[in-house]
Design a protein around this motif. Sequence first.
Motif, short mmCIF file in Angstrom:
data_model
loop_
_atom_site.label_atom_id
_atom_site.label_comp_id
_atom_site.label_asym_id
_atom_site.label_seq_id
_atom_site.Cartn_x
_atom_site.Cartn_y
_atom_site.Cartn_z
N ILE A 229 56.14 -16.13 49.43
CA ILE A 229 57.55 -16.33 49.13
C ILE A 229 58.20 -15.04 48.65
O ILE A 229 57.63 -14.32 47.83
CB ILE A 229 57.70 -17.40 48.03
N THR A 230 59.40 -14.76 49.16
CA THR A 230 60.30 -13.82 48.52
C THR A 230 61.27 -14.66 47.70
O THR A 230 62.11 -15.38 48.25
CB THR A 230 61.09 -12.99 49.54
N LEU A 231 61.13 -14.62 46.38
CA LEU A 231 62.00 -15.41 45.52
C LEU A 231 63.28 -14.62 45.26
O LEU A 231 63.27 -13.66 44.48
CB LEU A 231 61.30 -15.75 44.21
N CYS A 232 64.35 -14.99 45.93
CA CYS A 232 65.64 -14.34 45.76
C CYS A 232 66.51 -15.20 44.87
O CYS A 232 66.97 -16.27 45.29
CB CYS A 232 66.30 -14.09 47.10
N SER A 233 66.73 -14.75 43.65
CA SER A 233 67.47 -15.57 42.68
C SER A 233 68.93 -15.71 43.05
O SER A 233 69.59 -16.67 42.63
CB SER A 233 67.34 -14.96 41.28
N GLY A 234 69.48 -14.78 43.85
CA GLY A 234 70.87 -14.88 44.26
C GLY A 234 71.06 -15.87 45.39
O GLY A 234 71.93 -16.73 45.34
N SER A 235 70.23 -15.75 46.42
CA SER A 235 70.33 -16.67 47.56
C SER A 235 70.10 -18.10 47.12
O SER A 235 70.91 -19.00 47.38
CB SER A 235 69.32 -16.29 48.64
N LEU A 236 68.99 -18.35 46.44
CA LEU A 236 68.68 -19.70 45.99
C LEU A 236 69.64 -20.16 44.89
O LEU A 236 69.95 -21.34 44.77
CB LEU A 236 67.23 -19.76 45.48
#
Length: 409
Positions: free
Chosen positions: A274-281
């Motif tokens: 996973i790439t955890l993107c706090s902005g996208s999600l």
Amino acid sequence: MKQTWRWFGTHDSVAIDEIEQAGAHGVVTALHHIDNGEVWSCSEIEKRQQLVATRKNGQPSNLTWDVVESLPISEDIKKQDNDWRNHIDNYKQSLKNLAAAGIETVCYNFMPILDWTRTDLSWPLPNGARCMRFDYIDFAAFDIHILARKGAEESYDSAVIQIAAERFSKMDDAAQVQLTNNLVAGLPGANQKLSLNDLRQLLDGYGGIDEARFKKHHYAFLEEIIPTAEQLGIRLCCHPDDPPFSLLGLPRIMSTEEDYRQLIEAVDSPSNGITLCSGSLGANKNNDLPSMMERLGHRVHFLHLRNVVLDKQQTPGSFYEGEHLAGNTDMVALINAVLNEEERRKKAGRKDWNIPFRPDHGQDILDDLNRNAQPGYPAIGRLKGLAELRGVISALEAVKSGNISVKQL
């Protein structure tokens, strides 16, 4: 948490020297000049590594190419048509060439046609700064009235349709062209620039591909690629949809925690991550990023740390790029969860315990306003974000080590 910085190559307005001065320890980059589906050759990879390792004066830098973002997946693979099997083979060869160069982390996304999407690339804020914005009404106006997609109105409720019609009626030709360019001309990281006709043709190619079928295509891609990644010691990490909801009637399948849970269970391997993107999600108010990190952190191989401010607590909806510590995501709680995961990895003896992150996007402030940088990737705005994130990390590490108490903060 390893501090990295995204770099777009020699045309980037931020030089390697400046990335070093910002305090980053590694670089996130890609070979954007190579067409989707083609092989990344060893020579091209080495050429990019040399650029990263060299300052403007020719002296060596202290930076290395640590994360690939992104190794694009062609539309043929996503749709499973035309030359998709050859593109799968090319993807495997690119992974082999990256592994031979010592690169182990590869970020990718599985968004159909459009990569990350914004309607305004330079939206003015009250303090004079500028940022990127996604305006749901503007997007609906584009979809219904400019693109004139068949059946577009079925994607929106009656209130949105009415307001979008009113918004469109006030757009002159220049405003329509600007909105179109923002949406389809290609943002940083995208390997294609589209016209309206290009977009219409690509949309026609997705006829009959619903969410369930699109997920099958994604999992089939992973079933082909992950064994190769495992053999090479490469960690693939999927970036979420941006924004995390359907656009143009297309399936979006990486928008929630449940989507990611299904992904890592579908092909159960440490190389499937996973790439955890706090902005996208974070553009979906129902996504709890700290909790996602706690539950799925064992498969998080890369972090994008940024924040968005929601206009209203609804999904889909409008939002803008906020300051890194101000928005829909509790960044302190998220970073705390990341540090906890790193501690677990250390105890388990995992060599990938030091999770790379980058300050994602940033507001245009100070001299950024005159630099004409890639949208979302200003020098000073990201430097400010990195400094804020670094401060949070240092404070939390001090508490965890016992050098300072919470009451002393």
